[in-house]
Motif scaffolding. Structure first.
Motif, mmCIF file in Angstrom:
data_model
loop_
_atom_site.group_PDB
_atom_site.id
_atom_site.type_symbol
_atom_site.label_atom_id
_atom_site.label_comp_id
_atom_site.label_asym_id
_atom_site.label_seq_id
_atom_site.Cartn_x
_atom_site.Cartn_y
_atom_site.Cartn_z
ATOM 1 N N GLN A 65 0.738 -1.047 -0.097
ATOM 2 C CA GLN A 65 -0.132 -0.142 0.136
ATOM 3 C C GLN A 65 0.922 1.429 -0.046
ATOM 4 N N ALA A 66 1.932 1.141 0.769
ATOM 5 C CA ALA A 66 2.715 2.240 0.882
ATOM 6 C C ALA A 66 3.446 2.661 -0.672
ATOM 7 N N ASN A 67 3.869 1.484 -1.100
ATOM 8 C CA ASN A 67 4.435 1.658 -2.331
ATOM 9 C C ASN A 67 3.347 2.095 -3.642
ATOM 10 N N ALA A 68 2.280 1.693 -3.308
ATOM 11 C CA ALA A 68 1.273 2.301 -4.350
ATOM 12 C C ALA A 68 0.955 3.574 -4.015
ATOM 13 N N ALA A 69 1.075 4.163 -2.862
ATOM 14 C CA ALA A 69 0.982 5.407 -2.625
ATOM 15 C C ALA A 69 2.093 6.267 -3.105
ATOM 16 N N ILE A 70 3.355 5.732 -3.091
ATOM 17 C CA ILE A 70 4.459 6.369 -3.782
ATOM 18 C C ILE A 70 4.387 6.500 -5.271
ATOM 19 N N ILE A 71 4.007 5.353 -5.981
ATOM 20 C CA ILE A 71 3.944 5.376 -7.555
ATOM 21 C C ILE A 71 2.812 6.074 -8.014
ATOM 22 N N MET A 72 1.390 6.015 -7.546
ATOM 23 C CA MET A 72 0.429 6.634 -7.946
ATOM 24 C C MET A 72 0.455 8.061 -7.911
ATOM 25 N N PRO A 73 0.374 8.846 -9.322
ATOM 26 C CA PRO A 73 0.873 10.259 -9.315
ATOM 27 C C PRO A 73 -0.451 10.972 -9.027
ATOM 28 N N SER A 74 -0.237 11.993 -8.584
ATOM 29 C CA SER A 74 -1.606 12.983 -8.354
ATOM 30 C C SER A 74 -1.936 13.480 -9.601
ATOM 31 N N ALA A 75 -3.212 14.032 -9.456
ATOM 32 C CA ALA A 75 -4.046 14.498 -10.672
ATOM 33 C C ALA A 75 -3.330 15.656 -11.494
ATOM 34 N N LYS A 76 -2.323 16.218 -10.758
ATOM 35 C CA LYS A 76 -1.592 17.437 -11.580
ATOM 36 C C LYS A 76 -0.639 16.707 -12.490
ATOM 37 N N ASP A 77 -0.157 15.533 -12.116
ATOM 38 C CA ASP A 77 0.965 14.688 -12.703
ATOM 39 C C ASP A 77 0.526 13.534 -13.585
ATOM 40 N N GLN A 78 -0.893 13.642 -13.903
ATOM 41 C CA GLN A 78 -1.359 12.636 -14.778
ATOM 42 C C GLN A 78 -1.015 12.946 -16.334
ATOM 43 N N ILE A 79 -0.715 11.926 -17.205
ATOM 44 C CA ILE A 79 -0.417 11.909 -18.546
ATOM 45 C C ILE A 79 -1.456 11.983 -19.325
ATOM 46 N N THR A 80 -1.463 13.259 -20.213
ATOM 47 C CA THR A 80 -2.704 13.468 -21.081
ATOM 48 C C THR A 80 -2.120 13.112 -22.726
ATOM 49 N N ALA A 81 -2.970 12.363 -23.218
ATOM 50 C CA ALA A 81 -2.731 12.152 -24.642
ATOM 51 C C ALA A 81 -3.254 13.159 -25.730
ATOM 52 N N LEU A 82 -2.387 13.535 -26.626
ATOM 53 C CA LEU A 82 -2.768 14.532 -27.478
ATOM 54 C C LEU A 82 -3.350 13.818 -28.710
ATOM 55 N N LYS A 83 -4.191 14.682 -29.448
ATOM 56 C CA LYS A 83 -5.011 13.982 -30.591
ATOM 57 C C LYS A 83 -4.053 13.988 -31.936
ATOM 58 N N SER A 84 -4.316 13.072 -32.751
ATOM 59 C CA SER A 84 -3.366 13.013 -33.839
ATOM 60 C C SER A 84 -3.824 13.868 -34.894
ATOM 61 N N THR A 85 -5.261 13.980 -35.144
ATOM 62 C CA THR A 85 -6.077 14.624 -35.997
ATOM 63 C C THR A 85 -6.906 15.730 -35.534
ATOM 64 N N VAL A 86 -6.667 17.097 -36.065
ATOM 65 C CA VAL A 86 -7.374 18.067 -35.216
ATOM 66 C C VAL A 86 -8.201 18.836 -36.432
ATOM 67 N N LEU A 87 -9.270 19.787 -36.062
ATOM 68 C CA LEU A 87 -10.110 20.523 -36.919
ATOM 69 C C LEU A 87 -10.258 21.574 -36.160
ATOM 70 N N ILE A 88 -9.745 22.997 -36.845
ATOM 71 C CA ILE A 88 -9.747 24.281 -36.407
ATOM 72 C C ILE A 88 -10.727 25.021 -37.327
ATOM 73 N N ASN A 89 -11.136 26.204 -36.475
ATOM 74 C CA ASN A 89 -11.961 27.088 -37.409
ATOM 75 C C ASN A 89 -11.345 28.641 -37.672
ATOM 76 N N SER A 90 -10.204 28.922 -37.008
ATOM 77 C CA SER A 90 -9.397 29.972 -37.340
ATOM 78 C C SER A 90 -7.950 29.710 -37.877
ATOM 79 N N SER A 91 -7.591 30.702 -38.177
ATOM 80 C CA SER A 91 -5.889 30.519 -38.967
ATOM 81 C C SER A 91 -5.018 30.054 -37.862
ATOM 82 N N GLU A 92 -5.040 30.650 -36.729
ATOM 83 C CA GLU A 92 -4.137 30.294 -35.645
ATOM 84 C C GLU A 92 -4.286 28.974 -34.805
ATOM 85 N N ILE A 93 -3.090 28.458 -34.790
ATOM 86 C CA ILE A 93 -3.181 27.054 -33.884
ATOM 87 C C ILE A 93 -2.563 27.025 -32.736
#
Length: 353
Positions: free
Chosen positions: A26-54
């Protein structure tokens, strides 16, 4: 008894070890489990935008934290100037632009970004321009649509569009304004077309002189393109027949309105009057000639009388006339000219000054 105690002691040890192992996990799990701030977010591979700026925040999904989205919104990855345009970014370039935020993201090898937009067909634009140029009485007009784009890309989905013009001229270059309303904002573009008229003009087949009345034998039909609203336009074949030519024109020349003699200064009318007068004078002269006693070229006797001296000299009449008319003769003896008065047929007497 000793065996029983030993068994209990071993059981206690085993239970204690199990509890210890569980606590460590349990202690090890507490050490390994990242906080919400440190969670990894995946980026999209295809994006559709409406303006010229990205902006980088367009690459993340909706479940990302507001803090991360706010940080990414401040980072610009590039721009797509044209609607329906496309930009492909390498993962390494995105990682470099994101800086420290890249450690919190799962970045694909490549990200394809497309800009939204709509297409307006050039054929539809050309049809409307043609209808504006050609009225019900202008079927002979030719509209050059080569400057009309094949297609026009709009900044968003098309809502409505129209074409207007402020050009007063019928022929020549005409300017049209295309305006469209889209969900991506208003759109406006200028379009130029050339308008001309095809006429069946009259082309001379030979050298023509001023004062000639144009007829079918002098001209032939020729298709001519009139490109402007000029005043000196070509004369049609039907209009040219019967008109009076006002100047010298060579063969192969297309007749124009300035080449014709019209109005009060019509030289053909003056010429007709002159011809009529000449014909009248000629008729009078012919009628008078028939009554002449002596005609030009006739041999006559020239008489010279002075007191008792009387001479008769052979002569030939240079002019004709009636009795009493003074004419010129040629003395056949010395070929000199002499003057005399007609007395009767074949007799001319010396004319005293």
């Amino acid at each position: 008894m000793n065996k029983y105690n030993l068994t209990r002691r071993i059981g206690s040890i085993v239970i204690g070890c199990g509890v210890a192992i569980l606590c460590c996990c349990q202690a090890n799990a507490a050490i390994i489990m990242p906080s919400a701030k440190d969670q990894i977010t995946a980026l999209k591979s295809t994006v559709l935008i409406n303006s010229s700026e990205i902006k980088a925040d367009c690459l993340i999904k909706s479940e990302a934290s507001p803090e991360l989205r706010e940080n990414l919104a401040a980072i610009q990855l590039g721009h797509i100037p044209d609607p329906l345009g496309e930009l492909v970014l390498a993962g390494s370039d995105i990682e470099r632009k994101l800086g420290s935020l890249a450690s919190r993201l799962s970045i694909p090898d490549h990200v394809t970004i497309r800009r939204a937009g709509a297409m307006l067909k050039g054929a539809d634009i050309a049809e409307r321009i043609t209808s504006l140029c050609k009225g019900p009485d202008a079927e002979d007009l030719a509209v050059d649509l080569s400057r009309v784009p094949t297609n026009i890309v709009l900044p968003g989905a098309l809502q409505n569009w129209e074409i207007n013009t402020n050009s007063d001229n019928i022929l020549g270059m005409r300017l049209f304004v295309l305006t469209a309303q889209t969900d991506g904002g208003p759109f406006r573009q200028l379009i130029q077309v050339r308008v001309s008229r095809i006429v069946e003009a009259a082309e001379l087949t030979r050298l023509a002189r001023p004062g000639e009345t144009i007829n079918n034998n002098m001209i032939r039909r020729k298709q001519v393109e009139v490109k402007s609203d000029q005043s000196n336009i070509p004369v049609t074949y039907a209009e040219a027949v019967g008109k009076c030519l006002g100047r010298f024109k060579s063969a192969g020349t297309v007749l124009r309105s300035s080449d014709l003699s019209t109005g009060s200064g019509n030289i053909c009318k003056s010429s007709d009057k002159s011809d009529s007068n000449l014909r009248s004078e000629s008729f009078v002269k012919v009628a008078k000639r028939d009554s002449w006693v002596i005609k030009p070229g006739e041999n006559v006797d020239f008489h010279f009388n002075s007191g008792t001296l009387s001479l008769k000299i052979p002569a030939r009449a240079v002019q004709g006339g009636s009795e009493g008319d003074e004419i010129t003769l040629i003395n056949l003896q010395n070929q000199r000219r002499i003057r005399g008065v007609i007395k009767e047929k074949g007799r001319v007497e010396y004319a005293q000054n």
